[in-house]
Design an enzyme around this catalytic site. Sequence first.
Site, PDB file in Angstrom:
ATOM      1  N   ASP A  51      38.680  10.682  28.111  1.00 56.12           N
ATOM      2  CA  ASP A  51      37.671   9.689  27.761  1.00 56.12           C
ATOM      3  C   ASP A  51      38.105   8.303  28.225  1.00 56.12           C
ATOM      4  O   ASP A  51      37.895   7.318  27.533  1.00 56.12           O
ATOM      5  CB  ASP A  51      37.441   9.704  26.240  1.00 56.12           C
ATOM      6  CG  ASP A  51      36.155   8.988  25.839  1.00 56.12           C
ATOM      7  OD1 ASP A  51      35.298   8.779  26.702  1.00 56.12           O
ATOM      8  OD2 ASP A  51      36.036   8.629  24.652  1.00 56.12           O
ATOM      9  N   CYS A  83      17.582  27.283  18.505  1.00 50.95           N
ATOM     10  CA  CYS A  83      18.031  26.380  17.439  1.00 50.95           C
ATOM     11  C   CYS A  83      17.812  24.920  17.824  1.00 50.95           C
ATOM     12  O   CYS A  83      18.115  24.502  18.951  1.00 50.95           O
ATOM     13  CB  CYS A  83      19.506  26.619  17.143  1.00 50.95           C
ATOM     14  SG  CYS A  83      20.186  25.533  15.860  1.00 50.95           S
ATOM     15  N   CYS A 134      20.457  20.231  15.474  1.00 43.79           N
ATOM     16  CA  CYS A 134      21.002  18.918  15.805  1.00 43.79           C
ATOM     17  C   CYS A 134      19.898  17.902  16.053  1.00 43.79           C
ATOM     18  O   CYS A 134      19.994  16.741  15.642  1.00 43.79           O
ATOM     19  CB  CYS A 134      21.931  19.009  17.006  1.00 43.79           C
ATOM     20  SG  CYS A 134      21.172  19.647  18.522  1.00 43.79           S
ATOM     21  N   CYS A 139      19.182  14.544  13.254  1.00 45.97           N
ATOM     22  CA  CYS A 139      19.640  13.233  13.730  1.00 45.97           C
ATOM     23  C   CYS A 139      18.925  12.110  12.980  1.00 45.97           C
ATOM     24  O   CYS A 139      17.696  12.018  13.029  1.00 45.97           O
ATOM     25  CB  CYS A 139      19.393  13.087  15.225  1.00 45.97           C
ATOM     26  SG  CYS A 139      19.909  11.479  15.873  1.00 45.97           S
ATOM     27  N   CYS A 181      21.629   6.043  18.964  1.00 40.01           N
ATOM     28  CA  CYS A 181      22.683   6.859  18.361  1.00 40.01           C
ATOM     29  C   CYS A 181      23.565   6.005  17.451  1.00 40.01           C
ATOM     30  O   CYS A 181      24.017   4.917  17.839  1.00 40.01           O
ATOM     31  CB  CYS A 181      23.522   7.500  19.466  1.00 40.01           C
ATOM     32  SG  CYS A 181      24.919   8.471  18.870  1.00 40.01           S
ATOM     33  N   CYS A 209      25.270  21.909  12.880  1.00 38.83           N
ATOM     34  CA  CYS A 209      25.251  22.896  13.963  1.00 38.83           C
ATOM     35  C   CYS A 209      25.820  24.216  13.450  1.00 38.83           C
ATOM     36  O   CYS A 209      26.956  24.255  12.963  1.00 38.83           O
ATOM     37  CB  CYS A 209      26.075  22.398  15.146  1.00 38.83           C
ATOM     38  SG  CYS A 209      26.264  23.627  16.467  1.00 38.83           S
TER      39      CYS A 209
END
Length: 373
Positions: free
Chosen positions: A157, A214, A217, A221, A237, A271
Site C-alpha cells: 500500500d 449476495c 456489503c 454500507c 466512503c 460479508c
Amino acid sequence: MNAAEPQKNSPVSPPPRLTDDALVALAAQIKIWGRELGFAEVRMTDVDLSHAEAGLQAWLDAGYHGEMQYMAAHGTKRSRPAELVPGTVRVISARMSYLPEDPDWRTAERQHAADTAVISLYARGRDYHKVLRQRLQQLADKIRERTGEFGYRAFTDSAPVMEVALAEKAGLGWRGKHTLLLSREAGSMFFLGEILVDIPLPVDTPTGAHCGQCTSCIDVCPTKAIVAPYQVDARRCISYLTIELHGSIPVELRPLIGNRIYGCDDCQLFCPWNKFAQPALVDDFAVRHGLDHARMVHLFAWDEATFLRMMEGSPIRRIGHESWLRNIAVGLGNAASQLRGDPVIVAALQNRLTHSSEVVREHVLWALEQHAC
C-alpha cells in the site's frame, strides 16, 4: 489508500539463471518462508494487468478517487509493474491476517455503545506498512541467500501498484463487490503486500469468484459508497472521509458516519465469507491503548502532544491531530441520537470551541447543534 516510502530494493542485476526445476523448487520454498514470517499465504503471478486498465481509468474519470490524486498521478505505472520497476517479470503477492483472537469478533464489533469510538480493526495495533515491509524484506533476503543478487522492490500500500488485481491474478482470492479481496479460507480481514522481482518464477492459478447473488456489503454500507457491484465512490466512503479527506466532512454525510472515528469495517462485518476470517499469526496487530473500546470523550481530550505520543507506531498518527479531533467531534455529535444533551459530551465539545483550527471549531459547533435539537 496510504502512501509510504517503498522498501529499498537490492542493486539491479541480471536475473539469476535457474533451471525450470530450480524455479519450481524456489517458488515452493518462498511459500514456506512466507508462512514462517507470518504471512497466511504467498503466491506468484505475471505482470500482465491489461484486463484491469480500462476499469481503473473509468473509476478515475468518474472522479471516484476524490482528493486521492496519487491514484491518478503515475499514469500506466499502476497497471504495468514493469514500468514501475524495470526488469520485473513476476510479482510475489502475500497476505497477512490482522484479526485478534476472538471467534465472535463480528458480534462484538456490531455492539459498540453510542459514546464509544469505533476504529477500524486493522488500525488498532502497529502500523501495517512497517510490519509488512520488514517481513517482505526478510523474505527477499532469504531469496537472495538462495539465488544470489536479484532485482526487486517490496511494497505494501505504498506505491502505484494494483495490489488487489495482482493478488487476484496470483490466486489469493477474488475481488468482492466491495472491491476488497476475498478468500474462501480467510474472508477479507488481511493486508496485502508484494515483491516485484526479475526472477521468472512459475505462476499460480487464479481462483473463481464466489460472491454470487449476495449484496450484503452494498446493502449495509452506511453512506451508500458502493454505487454498484465492484465500484466504490471513495468520496462517500467513511474510510476516505475520516482518513484521506482534508478539511470539512460534507454536512449531509456526517450523520451517516455515526461513531466511526477512523475507517469503517461494515462491508466486511456483514460479508458472509468473513465467518472464515483467520486471526493474525503475528502479535504486532494486537490492540494498543484500549482502542477497541475507548470512549470518545477520553480520546477527544488528548492534546496534540498526547496524540502523537499515544499514536506512535500507529497508522492513525498520519491523519494528524486536527483530523483526529474533527472525526471525534462528528462522532460525539452523532451520539445525540441516544445521548442527546449528555452533560459530559456537551462539556467536552464546549472545551474545544476555542481550538485554533477552524475545521475543528466548525465540526464542534455542528456537534453541539445535534445535542441542542
